[in-house]
Design an enzyme around this catalytic site. Structure first.
Site, PDB file in Angstrom:
ATOM      1  N   ARG A   1       3.223   7.427  11.269  1.00 15.22           N
ATOM      2  CA  ARG A   1       2.670   6.928  12.522  1.00 15.22           C
ATOM      3  C   ARG A   1       2.452   8.107  13.474  1.00 15.22           C
ATOM      4  O   ARG A   1       3.305   9.003  13.580  1.00 15.22           O
ATOM      5  CB  ARG A   1       3.602   5.907  13.196  1.00 15.22           C
TER       6      ARG A   1
ATOM      7  N   ASN B   1       0.818  -1.215   0.000  1.00 14.22           N
ATOM      8  CA  ASN B   1       0.000   0.000   0.000  1.00 14.22           C
ATOM      9  C   ASN B   1       0.855   1.270   0.000  1.00 14.22           C
ATOM     10  O   ASN B   1       0.366   2.348   0.328  1.00 14.22           O
ATOM     11  CB  ASN B   1      -1.000  -0.005   1.172  1.00 14.22           C
TER      12      ASN B   1
ATOM     13  N   GLN C   1      -4.829   3.772  18.453  1.00 15.75           N
ATOM     14  CA  GLN C   1      -5.900   3.614  17.465  1.00 15.75           C
ATOM     15  C   GLN C   1      -6.822   2.487  17.878  1.00 15.75           C
ATOM     16  O   GLN C   1      -6.312   1.420  18.225  1.00 15.75           O
ATOM     17  CB  GLN C   1      -5.300   3.342  16.085  1.00 15.75           C
TER      18      GLN C   1
ATOM     19  N   HIS D   1      -7.359   6.300  10.040  1.00 21.81           N
ATOM     20  CA  HIS D   1      -6.229   5.652   9.363  1.00 21.81           C
ATOM     21  C   HIS D   1      -6.734   4.876   8.131  1.00 21.81           C
ATOM     22  O   HIS D   1      -7.086   3.704   8.226  1.00 21.81           O
ATOM     23  CB  HIS D   1      -5.550   4.711  10.364  1.00 21.81           C
TER      24      HIS D   1
HETATM   25  P1  NDP Z   1      10.163   1.698   3.549  1.00 22.52           P
HETATM   26  O1  NDP Z   1      10.793   0.665   4.433  1.00 22.52           O
HETATM   27  O2  NDP Z   1      10.250   1.540   2.083  1.00 22.52           O
HETATM   28  O3  NDP Z   1      10.771   3.124   3.873  1.00 22.52           O
HETATM   29  C1  NDP Z   1      11.041   3.571   5.146  1.00 22.52           C
HETATM   30  C2  NDP Z   1      12.187   4.548   5.029  1.00 22.52           C
HETATM   31  O4  NDP Z   1      12.365   5.180   6.298  1.00 22.52           O
HETATM   32  C3  NDP Z   1      13.513   3.872   4.679  1.00 22.52           C
HETATM   33  O5  NDP Z   1      14.097   4.566   3.591  1.00 22.52           O
HETATM   34  C4  NDP Z   1      14.306   4.043   5.956  1.00 22.52           C
HETATM   35  O6  NDP Z   1      15.674   4.203   5.761  1.00 22.52           O
HETATM   36  C5  NDP Z   1      13.757   5.337   6.481  1.00 22.52           C
HETATM   37  N1  NDP Z   1      14.059   5.578   7.880  1.00 22.52           N
HETATM   38  C6  NDP Z   1      14.025   4.713   8.918  1.00 22.52           C
HETATM   39  N2  NDP Z   1      14.398   5.343  10.046  1.00 22.52           N
HETATM   40  C7  NDP Z   1      14.662   6.623   9.718  1.00 22.52           C
HETATM   41  C8  NDP Z   1      15.127   7.744  10.442  1.00 22.52           C
HETATM   42  N3  NDP Z   1      15.386   7.652  11.763  1.00 22.52           N
HETATM   43  N4  NDP Z   1      15.313   8.920   9.781  1.00 22.52           N
HETATM   44  C9  NDP Z   1      15.085   8.996   8.445  1.00 22.52           C
HETATM   45  N5  NDP Z   1      14.669   7.939   7.695  1.00 22.52           N
HETATM   46  C10 NDP Z   1      14.466   6.782   8.335  1.00 22.52           C
HETATM   47  O7  NDP Z   1       8.643   1.800   4.021  1.00 22.52           O
HETATM   48  P2  NDP Z   1       7.417   2.539   3.316  1.00 22.52           P
HETATM   49  O8  NDP Z   1       7.921   3.772   2.656  1.00 22.52           O
HETATM   50  O9  NDP Z   1       6.625   1.573   2.520  1.00 22.52           O
HETATM   51  O10 NDP Z   1       6.552   2.895   4.610  1.00 22.52           O
HETATM   52  C11 NDP Z   1       7.056   3.812   5.573  1.00 22.52           C
HETATM   53  C12 NDP Z   1       6.139   3.848   6.776  1.00 22.52           C
HETATM   54  O11 NDP Z   1       4.889   4.412   6.405  1.00 22.52           O
HETATM   55  C13 NDP Z   1       5.766   2.478   7.355  1.00 22.52           C
HETATM   56  O12 NDP Z   1       6.758   1.988   8.218  1.00 22.52           O
HETATM   57  C14 NDP Z   1       4.487   2.784   8.080  1.00 22.52           C
HETATM   58  O13 NDP Z   1       4.760   3.231   9.395  1.00 22.52           O
HETATM   59  C15 NDP Z   1       3.889   3.920   7.274  1.00 22.52           C
HETATM   60  N6  NDP Z   1       2.745   3.448   6.488  1.00 22.52           N
HETATM   61  C16 NDP Z   1       1.532   4.042   6.691  1.00 22.52           C
HETATM   62  C17 NDP Z   1       0.418   3.585   6.037  1.00 22.52           C
HETATM   63  C18 NDP Z   1      -0.908   4.241   6.209  1.00 22.52           C
HETATM   64  O14 NDP Z   1      -1.933   3.641   5.868  1.00 22.52           O
HETATM   65  N7  NDP Z   1      -0.973   5.446   6.723  1.00 22.52           N
HETATM   66  C19 NDP Z   1       0.488   2.432   5.128  1.00 22.52           C
HETATM   67  C20 NDP Z   1       1.846   1.984   4.875  1.00 22.52           C
HETATM   68  C21 NDP Z   1       2.905   2.445   5.579  1.00 22.52           C
HETATM   69  P3  NDP Z   1      16.630   3.062   5.192  1.00 22.52           P
HETATM   70  O15 NDP Z   1      15.801   1.927   4.728  1.00 22.52           O
HETATM   71  O16 NDP Z   1      17.358   3.801   4.121  1.00 22.52           O
HETATM   72  O17 NDP Z   1      17.462   2.660   6.342  1.00 22.52           O
END
Ligand code: NDP
Length: 397
Positions: free
Chosen positions: A285, A147, A314, A333
């Site tokens: 989140r 998603n 939630q 959400h």
């Molecule tokens: P990804 O794993 O593709 O991306 C997460 C990114 O966050 C990675 O690039 C990671 O870095 C980076 N990251 C982690 N920690 C930090 C930090 N401290 N500072 C900066 N960057 C950081 O996940 P998605 O993009 O698919 O999803 C991201 C988040 O969105 C999910 O974890 C979830 O919480 C939320 N989400 C919400 C939804 C909703 O319905 N509202 C649905 C889906 C997701 P790297 O990997 O480079 O280490």
């Protein structure tokens, strides 16, 4: 035979739909970057139908009962006397969605000695105490990418609706008004603004790509820098820290997972570093933002608007201040649970279960915790620890 406990959001108040607004959803052949869409042996649901609620059962009942397993589906998830807490004690597998999270705290994990697998039907496994899962040898898996694009579309919608003052303007129409000046006194063009994302993973990068045609300046921060070719293609400016990013942005979107590094990141101090009148959009989140700091910043004018769809806990209680704060564009959400997204993550959940029951390895990209440590996507994007504390305060309605 195994017992699977599946926690899903309640059915619509009007009952489970008998028909839909459209006759189907487009079939997506693959994700950006080449990852393939979920590929279970088969599915027992119709893509485009409501699968994430209790009656939808993620389309799993025929498959699981056909193998002789027991499937319990409930939305009653909070408190010691809840159906979830009672059924958990002899469960082998728990399935939950972040939209209606079954908080798997350390206490709950301790109450479930048979538990081997916690599946997030969607993305974001912060409702599981990952440290406790690591210690208990439980596998945690989620349907990576299912998603991400859905959320990125929601982010773009929310940025535009805040900057252009869409929701208050719509309200004037429904109130019978024609109050142009009231509507436009807070309405701007996005063009020329500086937009930054905290994290440029699957969602963050998709947001950047979608915003590029709006002729904005694009900035990002992330733990790992994107390829130079992507930075050049999108004209991105990289920042080593969120603090440096927010100082220059008119709009900030948060797209990082919730884990100890990001919990409470947007507090009074960081928000005070933002430009006066900046917009903040958080679909990642709720706990990444300090609840009361956001309210204070909207009331003082430090933030011109806040939108998002993630809260903590939630479901959010009826008196949660984000329901009433000024200049908000909140939804429950929902961004990652469009009917289109449900079809993908239901199929991905089925794929994960097929791997589990057939003793086959799961895709590495689906793994968050495995073999007593962070694994796969979890090892890349998360840090060990617990982000579930405070979930005990959740109420049910
Ligand atoms: P990804 O794993 O593709 O991306 C997460 C990114 O966050 C990675 O690039 C990671 O870095 C980076 N990251 C982690 N920690 C930090 C930090 N401290 N500072 C900066 N960057 C950081 O996940 P998605 O993009 O698919 O999803 C991201 C988040 O969105 C999910 O974890 C979830 O919480 C939320 N989400 C919400 C939804 C909703 O319905 N509202 C649905 C889906 C997701 P790297 O990997 O480079 O280490």
């Amino acid at each position: 035979m195994a017992k699977i406990v599946c926690v899903l959001y309640p059915d619509p108040v009007t009952g489970y739909p008998s028909h839909y607004a459209r006759d189907g959803v487009p079939r997506i052949e693959g994700y950006p970057g080449g990852q393939s869409v979920p590929s279970p042996h088969s599915i027992d649901f119709t893509p485009g139908h409501l699968l994430g609620c209790v009656s939808g059962e993620l389309g799993l009942r025929t498959y699981l009962e056909g193998l002789g397993h027991t499937l319990v589906v409930t939305s009653d998830k909070d408190g010691a006397g809840s159906t979830f807490a009672r059924e958990l004690v002899d469960a082998d597998v728990v399935i939950s969605q972040p939209f209606w999270p079954a908080y798997l705290t350390a206490d709950r994990i301790a109450s479930a000695p048979n538990l081997k697998l916690a599946v997030t039907a969607g993305i974001g496994s912060d409702h599981v105490d990952l440290q406790a899962a690591i210690d208990a040898g439980i596998t945690v898996a989620e349907v990576t990418y299912s998603n991400s694009i859905s959320v990125s579309e929601h982010v773009v919608m929310m940025i535009l609706s805040l900057v252009r003052n869409y929701i208050p303007s719509h309200d004037w129409v429904t109130k019978g008004g024609w109050n142009i000046a009231d509507c436009v006194a807070r309405s701007y063009d996005l063009e020329g603004m500086t937009v930054g994302t905290v994290a440029a993973g699957r969602i963050g990068l998709a947001v950047l790509r979608r915003l590029k045609p709006f002729d904005v300046n694009l900035h990002y921060t992330d733990k790992h820098r994107l390829d130079e070719s992507v930075e050049t293609e999108l004209g991105l400016v990289f920042h080593e820290s969120a603090s440096s990013l927010v100082e220059v942005c008119d709009v900030v979107t948060i797209n990082a997972p919730l884990h100890p590094e990001t919990e409470g990141l947007f507090d009074d101090r960081l928000i005070s570093k933002m430009k006066r009148g900046a917009y903040l959009v958080n679909t990642a989140r709720g706990k990444i933002c300090d609840r009361d700091a956001v309210v204070r910043a909207l009331e003082s004018g430090q933030l011109a608007g806040y939108a998002g769809d993630v809260w903590f806990p939630q479901p959010a209680p009826p008196d949660h201040p984000w329901r009433e704060m000024p200049h908000e564009g909140m939804t429950p959400h929902i961004s990652g649970t469009s009917l289109s997204a449900q079809a993908r993550y239901a199929a991905g959940t089925r794929e994960i279960l097929e791997c589990f029951f057939e003793d086959r390895p799961m895709r590495d990209e689906y793994l968050i915790v495995n073999g007593g440590r962070l694994a796969g996507t979890g090892a890349h994007s998360y840090t060990p620890g617990d982000a579930t504390s405070g979930s005990q305060g959740t109420m049910s309605f």
